[in-house]
Design an enzyme around this catalytic site. Sequence first.
Site, PDB file in Angstrom:
ATOM      1  NE  ARG A  36      -3.622  -2.636   2.452  1.00 49.33           N
ATOM      2  CZ  ARG A  36      -4.581  -2.963   1.456  1.00 49.33           C
ATOM      3  NH1 ARG A  36      -5.033  -2.003   0.682  1.00 49.33           N
ATOM      4  NH2 ARG A  36      -5.277  -3.922   1.639  1.00 49.33           N
ATOM      5  CG  HIS A  66      -0.916 -10.022  -5.338  1.00 49.22           C
ATOM      6  ND1 HIS A  66      -1.497  -8.771  -5.853  1.00 49.22           N
ATOM      7  CD2 HIS A  66      -2.159 -10.807  -5.816  1.00 49.22           C
ATOM      8  CE1 HIS A  66      -2.552  -8.661  -6.138  1.00 49.22           C
ATOM      9  NE2 HIS A  66      -3.176  -9.817  -6.152  1.00 49.22           N
ATOM     10  CE1 TYR A  69      -3.935  -6.338  -3.370  1.00 53.06           C
ATOM     11  CE2 TYR A  69      -3.443  -5.732  -0.833  1.00 53.06           C
ATOM     12  CZ  TYR A  69      -3.866  -6.705  -1.891  1.00 53.06           C
ATOM     13  OH  TYR A  69      -4.279  -7.798  -1.453  1.00 53.06           O
ATOM     14  CG  HIS A 106      -5.838  -7.320  -8.645  1.00 57.15           C
ATOM     15  ND1 HIS A 106      -6.252  -6.765  -7.632  1.00 57.15           N
ATOM     16  CD2 HIS A 106      -5.831  -8.572  -8.447  1.00 57.15           C
ATOM     17  CE1 HIS A 106      -6.293  -7.647  -6.692  1.00 57.15           C
ATOM     18  NE2 HIS A 106      -5.772  -8.570  -7.043  1.00 57.15           N
ATOM     19  CD  GLU A 142      -6.272 -12.299  -8.221  1.00 57.54           C
ATOM     20  OE1 GLU A 142      -4.973 -11.920  -7.985  1.00 57.54           O
ATOM     21  OE2 GLU A 142      -7.123 -12.821  -7.216  1.00 57.54           O
ATOM     22  CG  ASP A 176      -9.662 -14.886  -6.031  1.00 57.07           C
ATOM     23  OD1 ASP A 176     -10.650 -15.241  -5.403  1.00 57.07           O
ATOM     24  OD2 ASP A 176      -8.725 -14.212  -5.343  1.00 57.07           O
ATOM     25  CG  HIS A 179     -11.415 -12.236  -7.258  1.00 60.48           C
ATOM     26  ND1 HIS A 179     -10.163 -11.631  -7.428  1.00 60.48           N
ATOM     27  CD2 HIS A 179     -11.523 -11.872  -5.750  1.00 60.48           C
ATOM     28  CE1 HIS A 179      -9.289 -11.131  -6.796  1.00 60.48           C
ATOM     29  NE2 HIS A 179     -10.353 -11.383  -5.571  1.00 60.48           N
ATOM     30  CG  HIS A 213      -5.299 -15.939  -5.678  1.00 61.30           C
ATOM     31  ND1 HIS A 213      -5.375 -14.653  -6.080  1.00 61.30           N
ATOM     32  CD2 HIS A 213      -4.064 -16.359  -5.644  1.00 61.30           C
ATOM     33  CE1 HIS A 213      -4.059 -14.279  -6.147  1.00 61.30           C
ATOM     34  NE2 HIS A 213      -3.154 -15.342  -5.784  1.00 61.30           N
ATOM     35  CG  ASP A 226     -12.601  -9.297  -3.769  1.00 66.16           C
ATOM     36  OD1 ASP A 226     -12.789 -10.410  -3.154  1.00 66.16           O
ATOM     37  OD2 ASP A 226     -11.560  -8.928  -3.956  1.00 66.16           O
ATOM     38  CG  HIS A 228     -10.517 -13.153  -0.309  1.00 68.84           C
ATOM     39  ND1 HIS A 228      -9.132 -13.001  -0.696  1.00 68.84           N
ATOM     40  CD2 HIS A 228     -11.265 -12.527  -1.604  1.00 68.84           C
ATOM     41  CE1 HIS A 228      -8.900 -12.678  -1.718  1.00 68.84           C
ATOM     42  NE2 HIS A 228     -10.022 -12.191  -2.418  1.00 68.84           N
ATOM     43  CD  GLU A 258      -5.262 -14.111  -2.777  1.00 66.62           C
ATOM     44  OE1 GLU A 258      -6.230 -14.159  -3.435  1.00 66.62           O
ATOM     45  OE2 GLU A 258      -4.443 -13.363  -3.261  1.00 66.62           O
TER      46      GLU A 258
END
Length: 280
Positions: A36, A66, A69, A106, A142, A176, A179, A213, A226, A228, A258
């Site tokens: 982040r 990954h 973000y 993504h 993804e 995923d 998702h 994922h 979304d 998880h 995840e």
Amino acid sequence: MRLGFHVSISGGFSLAVQRAHELGCNCMQIFSRNPRGWTVKPIDPADAAEFKKLREQWDIGPVFVHTNYLINLASPKPDLFERSIEQFVIDLERTEKLGAEYLVTHLGSASGREPEWMIERVTVALNMAMKLHKPSAVILLENTAGEKGDVGYELQQVQDVIAGLAHSENIGICYDTCHGFAAGYDIRTPAGVEALAKEISTTVGADRLKGIHLNDCLKEFASRVDRHWHIGEGKIGEDGFRAFLAHPLFRHVPKIMETPKETDEDDPRNLKKVRSLQKK
Ligand code: ZN
Ligand code: MN
Ligand code: MN
């Protein structure tokens, strides 16, 4: 079956691989840095060497990295778009420095824009990134839940991006399950799992599927939200995962969870659950 978690890199990459090993993983996913923030510390060569040594010693692989973000390869804002390409290249270079096999990204989002516009934007971004740095690691696109202007919620959209790339030898997908379920791919029954497998085969192609994922979904089917959740405890449920794990297209693909980590018990419980669901 290769099964693991996304693990923290706090304290260094060699600690991340130790965490994965202690959990009983034989594959793993990490961020290459704070996901982040834009700031990047160079990778300590000694830490990277230890990371490689330990994962070999414990047979942990493949390793998925990954992306950060903040990266948005579909951003309509020129500054963020440009920065996202640069930062994507940084993540790609770090993936390769660590000797990791895959970089998962993504596609991106642009609220208010048509999917076609975003697909074109992501294609331009990935072509530019791969021109700046020819990848040796494999880039995995993804699928998304289709939340807040995200593109990539249909497999055909992912394929449309791949079809626009100048080079797609080093491109694969990471599917995923949370998702996909939130976006409208119903895997609660064997027939639903079969339909998904067929759609993967007829869009991106089964050969591109390099990672999964494995996440349950807290929200309703096709909610486009979304969230998880723990395996078998969400809306996909145990029967769904049992069918998914048994399918020949998905059975041998490395899987990363995840799932939420609210207590130290969560990861061991999820791991045990997946192993119990794949038996029989
Ligand atoms: Zn992701
Ligand atoms: Mn994911
Ligand atoms: Mn997610």
